[in-house]
Design a protein around this motif. Sequence first.
Motif, PDB file in Angstrom:
ATOM      1  N   ASP A   1       0.757  -1.252  -0.080  1.00 38.55           N
ATOM      2  CA  ASP A   1       0.034   0.130  -0.056  1.00 38.55           C
ATOM      3  C   ASP A   1       0.767   1.366   0.038  1.00 38.55           C
ATOM      4  OD1 ASP A   1      -2.287  -1.558  -0.160  1.00 38.55           O
ATOM      5  OD2 ASP A   1      -2.507  -1.531   2.113  1.00 38.55           O
TER       6      ASP A   1
ATOM      7  N   ARG B   1       1.663   3.175  -3.301  1.00 36.29           N
ATOM      8  CA  ARG B   1       0.776   3.333  -4.378  1.00 36.29           C
ATOM      9  C   ARG B   1       0.910   5.102  -4.378  1.00 36.29           C
ATOM     10  NH1 ARG B   1      -3.752   0.391  -4.414  1.00 36.29           N
ATOM     11  NH2 ARG B   1      -4.004  -1.591  -3.154  1.00 36.29           N
TER      12      ARG B   1
ATOM     13  N   ILE C   1      -0.151   8.596  -5.069  1.00 38.26           N
ATOM     14  CA  ILE C   1      -1.588   9.435  -4.717  1.00 38.26           C
ATOM     15  C   ILE C   1      -0.738  10.771  -4.508  1.00 38.26           C
ATOM     16  CG2 ILE C   1      -3.315   9.777  -3.173  1.00 38.26           C
ATOM     17  CD1 ILE C   1      -3.046   6.743  -2.368  1.00 38.26           C
TER      18      ILE C   1
ATOM     19  N   ARG D   1      -0.635   5.482   3.544  1.00 35.29           N
ATOM     20  CA  ARG D   1      -1.827   5.076   2.595  1.00 35.29           C
ATOM     21  C   ARG D   1      -2.861   4.448   3.681  1.00 35.29           C
ATOM     22  NH1 ARG D   1       0.436   8.955   0.114  1.00 35.29           N
ATOM     23  NH2 ARG D   1       1.587   8.529  -1.930  1.00 35.29           N
TER      24      ARG D   1
ATOM     25  N   TRP E   1      -7.708  -1.183   1.398  1.00 42.89           N
ATOM     26  CA  TRP E   1      -7.369  -1.488  -0.074  1.00 42.89           C
ATOM     27  C   TRP E   1      -7.613  -2.793  -0.624  1.00 42.89           C
ATOM     28  CZ3 TRP E   1      -6.328   2.698  -2.567  1.00 42.89           C
ATOM     29  CH2 TRP E   1      -5.468   3.841  -1.823  1.00 42.89           C
TER      30      TRP E   1
ATOM     31  N   GLN F   1     -11.500  -2.371  -0.978  1.00 48.22           N
ATOM     32  CA  GLN F   1     -11.629  -1.186  -1.813  1.00 48.22           C
ATOM     33  C   GLN F   1     -12.817  -0.334  -1.489  1.00 48.22           C
ATOM     34  OE1 GLN F   1     -12.578  -3.867  -5.359  1.00 48.22           O
ATOM     35  NE2 GLN F   1     -10.607  -3.093  -6.489  1.00 48.22           N
TER      36      GLN F   1
ATOM     37  N   ALA G   1     -11.574   9.161  -5.600  1.00 48.97           N
ATOM     38  CA  ALA G   1     -11.523   7.635  -4.681  1.00 48.97           C
ATOM     39  C   ALA G   1     -12.026   6.662  -5.628  1.00 48.97           C
ATOM     40  CB  ALA G   1     -12.397   7.413  -3.600  1.00 48.97           C
TER      41      ALA G   1
ATOM     42  N   GLN H   1      -9.668   7.307  -9.520  1.00 49.58           N
ATOM     43  CA  GLN H   1      -8.078   7.315  -9.371  1.00 49.58           C
ATOM     44  C   GLN H   1      -7.611   6.085  -8.471  1.00 49.58           C
ATOM     45  OE1 GLN H   1      -6.208   9.146 -11.369  1.00 49.58           O
ATOM     46  NE2 GLN H   1      -8.070   9.713 -12.252  1.00 49.58           N
ATOM     47  N   LEU H   2      -8.438   6.065  -7.294  1.00 52.35           N
ATOM     48  CA  LEU H   2      -7.987   4.983  -6.610  1.00 52.35           C
ATOM     49  C   LEU H   2      -8.808   3.508  -6.698  1.00 52.35           C
ATOM     50  CD1 LEU H   2      -8.175   6.874  -3.238  1.00 52.35           C
ATOM     51  CD2 LEU H   2      -6.135   6.810  -4.781  1.00 52.35           C
ATOM     52  N   LYS H   3      -9.627   3.572  -7.639  1.00 50.84           N
ATOM     53  CA  LYS H   3     -10.186   2.322  -7.754  1.00 50.84           C
ATOM     54  C   LYS H   3     -11.256   1.746  -6.425  1.00 50.84           C
ATOM     55  CE  LYS H   3      -8.824   2.675 -12.148  1.00 50.84           C
ATOM     56  NZ  LYS H   3      -9.639   3.469 -12.850  1.00 50.84           N
TER      57      LYS H   3
END
Length: 188
Positions: free
Chosen positions: A3, A6, A8, A74, A100, A103, A132, A135-137
Amino acid sequence: MNDILRDIPDQIESDRLILRSPQPGDGPIVYSAVCASLETLRAFPASMPWALEEPSVDISEAFCRQSRIDYLARKGLPMLLFLKGSETFIGACGLHNLSWKHQQAHTGYWVHRNWQGQGLITEAVSTICDFAFTQLKLRRISCLADIHNLDSRRVAERAGFQLEGILRNERIAPDGSLRDTALYALIR
């Protein structure tokens, strides 16, 4: 993927706002806004128990530094809200309890009393949720509001969240009373 690896960005933008990760040194502006907004923040103490603590610059600075650590790790993505084109701090919004694996995350928010009723917090919530999902799925974002906090509930509804149910006796207020919580969710 680990994580912490990632990518961001530290800030995102909406039409009127800059949403950015708290930084060391942000404590004084957060402290000032919290002090100005204590009456509204303390109205629903089971939802915002941190507001019951006597505010100080040190407490606000510790919040900003811990939030920055959580952001970099994260584990959560707390954001401070600033009016675009200025240094004016108007509140906070973020993704908390970030999972994560599943999700999903929770969102929470508050706005400086001088900036209430202008749609800014709804804009911030909508922006962070869109970020979210795209971009972050993430696939699900939930929001918990005291059943009597109609302003907070309206923000969730205007941001597209659906009421999933009422969690009865979900929280205990500092006076020992049991509080019901409205559970909202937004799914992709």
